[in-house]
Design a protein around this motif. Structure first.
Motif, PDB file in Angstrom:
ATOM      1  N   SER A  39       9.087  19.440 -69.450  1.00 14.08           N
ATOM      2  CA  SER A  39       9.546  18.105 -70.362  1.00 14.08           C
ATOM      3  C   SER A  39      10.285  17.078 -69.854  1.00 14.08           C
ATOM      4  N   ARG A  40      10.461  17.099 -68.208  1.00 15.35           N
ATOM      5  CA  ARG A  40      11.295  16.401 -67.463  1.00 15.35           C
ATOM      6  C   ARG A  40      10.889  16.114 -66.047  1.00 15.35           C
ATOM      7  N   PRO A  41      11.278  15.372 -65.533  1.00 17.03           N
ATOM      8  CA  PRO A  41      11.132  15.194 -63.688  1.00 17.03           C
ATOM      9  C   PRO A  41      11.949  16.203 -63.427  1.00 17.03           C
ATOM     10  N   PHE A  42      11.589  16.783 -62.162  1.00 17.32           N
ATOM     11  CA  PHE A  42      12.310  18.038 -61.548  1.00 17.32           C
ATOM     12  C   PHE A  42      12.317  17.924 -60.049  1.00 17.32           C
ATOM     13  N   ASN A  43      13.057  18.577 -59.580  1.00 21.92           N
ATOM     14  CA  ASN A  43      13.387  18.659 -57.866  1.00 21.92           C
ATOM     15  C   ASN A  43      12.310  19.487 -57.320  1.00 21.92           C
ATOM     16  N   PRO A  44      11.952  19.199 -56.042  1.00 25.73           N
ATOM     17  CA  PRO A  44      10.848  20.165 -55.355  1.00 25.73           C
ATOM     18  C   PRO A  44      11.503  21.594 -55.284  1.00 25.73           C
ATOM     19  N   ILE A  45      12.822  21.810 -55.227  1.00 26.73           N
ATOM     20  CA  ILE A  45      13.167  23.506 -55.298  1.00 26.73           C
ATOM     21  C   ILE A  45      12.885  23.980 -56.570  1.00 26.73           C
ATOM     22  N   GLU A  46      12.769  23.439 -57.712  1.00 29.63           N
ATOM     23  CA  GLU A  46      12.518  24.048 -58.959  1.00 29.63           C
ATOM     24  C   GLU A  46      11.242  24.464 -59.030  1.00 29.63           C
ATOM     25  N   GLY A  47      10.925  25.696 -59.809  1.00 29.98           N
ATOM     26  CA  GLY A  47       9.599  26.453 -59.982  1.00 29.98           C
ATOM     27  C   GLY A  47       9.724  27.622 -60.086  1.00 29.98           C
ATOM     28  N   ILE A  48       8.609  28.408 -60.117  1.00 26.47           N
ATOM     29  CA  ILE A  48       8.651  29.885 -59.952  1.00 26.47           C
ATOM     30  C   ILE A  48       8.109  30.309 -58.669  1.00 26.47           C
ATOM     31  N   TYR A  49       8.777  31.492 -57.982  1.00 26.15           N
ATOM     32  CA  TYR A  49       8.343  31.940 -56.804  1.00 26.15           C
ATOM     33  C   TYR A  49       8.141  33.318 -56.515  1.00 26.15           C
ATOM     34  N   LYS A  50       7.423  33.811 -55.524  1.00 29.01           N
ATOM     35  CA  LYS A  50       7.368  35.347 -55.242  1.00 29.01           C
ATOM     36  C   LYS A  50       7.418  35.248 -53.979  1.00 29.01           C
ATOM     37  N   SER A  51       8.276  36.512 -53.607  1.00 28.81           N
ATOM     38  CA  SER A  51       8.708  36.749 -52.220  1.00 28.81           C
ATOM     39  C   SER A  51       7.489  37.098 -51.167  1.00 28.81           C
ATOM     40  N   TYR A  52       7.621  36.497 -50.138  1.00 31.12           N
ATOM     41  CA  TYR A  52       6.463  36.917 -49.100  1.00 31.12           C
ATOM     42  C   TYR A  52       6.855  38.130 -48.537  1.00 31.12           C
ATOM     43  N   GLN A  53       6.104  39.444 -49.033  1.00 29.17           N
ATOM     44  CA  GLN A  53       6.497  40.685 -48.521  1.00 29.17           C
ATOM     45  C   GLN A  53       5.873  40.744 -47.251  1.00 29.17           C
ATOM     46  N   ARG A  54       7.010  41.132 -46.418  1.00 32.61           N
ATOM     47  CA  ARG A  54       6.649  41.623 -44.924  1.00 32.61           C
ATOM     48  C   ARG A  54       8.057  42.193 -44.352  1.00 32.61           C
ATOM     49  N   ASP A  55       7.812  43.086 -43.518  1.00 35.93           N
ATOM     50  CA  ASP A  55       8.601  43.914 -42.819  1.00 35.93           C
ATOM     51  C   ASP A  55       9.921  44.433 -43.739  1.00 35.93           C
ATOM     52  N   GLY A  56       9.302  45.140 -44.881  1.00 38.21           N
ATOM     53  CA  GLY A  56      10.083  45.804 -45.772  1.00 38.21           C
ATOM     54  C   GLY A  56      10.891  44.851 -46.980  1.00 38.21           C
ATOM     55  N   MET A  57      10.534  43.631 -46.817  1.00 38.77           N
ATOM     56  CA  MET A  57      10.978  42.538 -47.789  1.00 38.77           C
ATOM     57  C   MET A  57      10.599  43.043 -49.213  1.00 38.77           C
TER      58      MET A  57
END
Length: 374
Positions: free
Chosen positions: A42-60
């Motif tokens: 419903s509005r303009p947003f900053n590039p950092i905003e959003g839904i993320y998933k962790s990139y699972q490596r090395d036990g992350m």
């Protein structure tokens, strides 16, 4: 004997209880994946905003987070995780914009909820990868963890509107119903106008329209048209038509918000002259430092009344100038305001007279807004 035994056990229990480490907690919010998506759509947003998933490596471990704007910062909200002790809705991190676009000072809460201060970076080319520098609690070696954005989908510009404003400036409320003053050059040629208010209930962004404009004198009035806007509390300042040379003045505004951050800034100085360039009587010359984005902001006097509108800084070709700035006198604002039919009356005097600057700012910041045009 029983009393002594009871006392001994009580003291022992108290010592053990006090010796236990305090349970670490995280800020709890009501944000969900659905509410974050709804808010962003419903509005303009900053590039950092959003839904993320962790990139699972090395036990992350697995994390699904939503990053959403909260005042001048951005908060990462836990949506899903396999890490015990964390619940959906809790704040995993707080990001504060840095001087470089895409770089954020970061407060990251580790798996055990201890605070780790670091920095993060958003890949501005793709806007889909968030990298965070952390330290492995076991090996103490630094590492970089990555989060991949899954929402919004790249290229879905027909649904989501990025913060692609073409210009920005400042403004301030004249009425509780949403009439706002600014410079004409801030909103000239705008297709769409948005105003962001850092009010008592938090930061809110509303749609607005151009109500009337006086281009020759560089002043304009806007009106908030957004149905979500419920008005502001009583305006705490008056409009003063004259100031003497040497009078203390200050401004609140949103200079260079894409670089300096989205929070309001305060600068102060004096009235240096009662005329502008080439003795133009419409302006004050002021020593208040101004930057791009300050245009349209209020120039307050020591009593917290509006004396003018911050307008420009001197850039003389071939001449080095320092801190020579100008503000349009408030009489030109009043002349335009009086032409608006059924305009509300303006407070005859300030409620802030005699208060310290910091106390005036705490009140006035609720009535100064960031203006973006598209």
């Amino acid at each position: 004997m029983k009393n002594k035994t009871f006392l001994l056990l009580f003291l022992l229990y108290s010592f053990v209880a006090l010796a236990q480490p305090a349970q670490k907690t995280a800020e709890r919010t009501k944000w969900t994946e659905e509410s974050i998506k709804s808010n962003m759509s419903s509005r303009p947003f900053n590039p950092i905003e959003g839904i993320y998933k962790s990139y699972q490596r090395d036990g992350m471990p697995h994390y699904k987070i939503g990053i959403i704007k909260d005042g001048p910062v951005y908060k990462a909200i836990i949506l899903e995780t396999e890490v015990s002790g964390w619940k959906p809705g809790e704040v995993k991190a707080v990001f504060e914009p840095g001087a470089t676009k895409g770089l954020y000072s970061t407060k990251w809460y580790m798996s055990d909820k201890t605070l780790y201060e670091t920095f993060s970076n958003v890949d501005l080319e793709s806007e889909t990868i968030l990298s965070i520098e952390l330290k492995d609690t076991k090996t103490l070696q630094k590492r970089v963890d990555y989060f991949i954005k899954t929402y919004p989908v790249a290229g879905n510009d027909t649904i989501f509107k990025k913060d692609n404003s073409i210009a920005s400036g400042s403004g301030f409320f004249l009425t509780t119903s949403g009439i706002i003053a600014t410079n004409a050059h801030v909103v000239q040629g705008a297709s769409d106008i948005e105003v962001t208010v850092n009010g008592q209930s938090g930061v809110s962004t509303y749609k607005a329209k151009l109500l009337t404009i006086d281009s020759p004198n560089d002043v304009a009035l806007l009106k908030i048209t957004d149905s979500q806007f419920k008005g502001v509390e009583a305006i705490p300042y008056s409009i003063i038509e004259s100031q003497e040379i040497g009078s203390r003045v200050f401004t609140l505004g949103y200079p260079l918000n894409d670089i300096m951050g989205s929070n309001y800034k305060v600068t102060d100085g004096i009235i240096s002259a009662t005329s502008g360039i080439a003795d133009d009587g419409r302006y004050y010359q002021i020593s208040v430092p101004l930057q791009p984005g300050n245009s349209g902001g209020p120039l307050f006097n020591k009593d917290g009344n509006v004396a003018g509108i911050t307008t420009a800084k001197l850039k003389a070709a071939g001449t080095k100038t320092e801190n020579v700035n100008y503000a349009l006198k408030s009489s030109y604002l009043l002349n335009l305001y009086k032409k608006v039919s059924k305009a509300e009356g303006i407070l005859p005097s300030s409620r802030l007279s005699g208060k310290e600057l910091q106390d005036q700012v705490k009140v006035l910041k609720n009535y100064v807004c960031l203006i973006k045009i598209y």
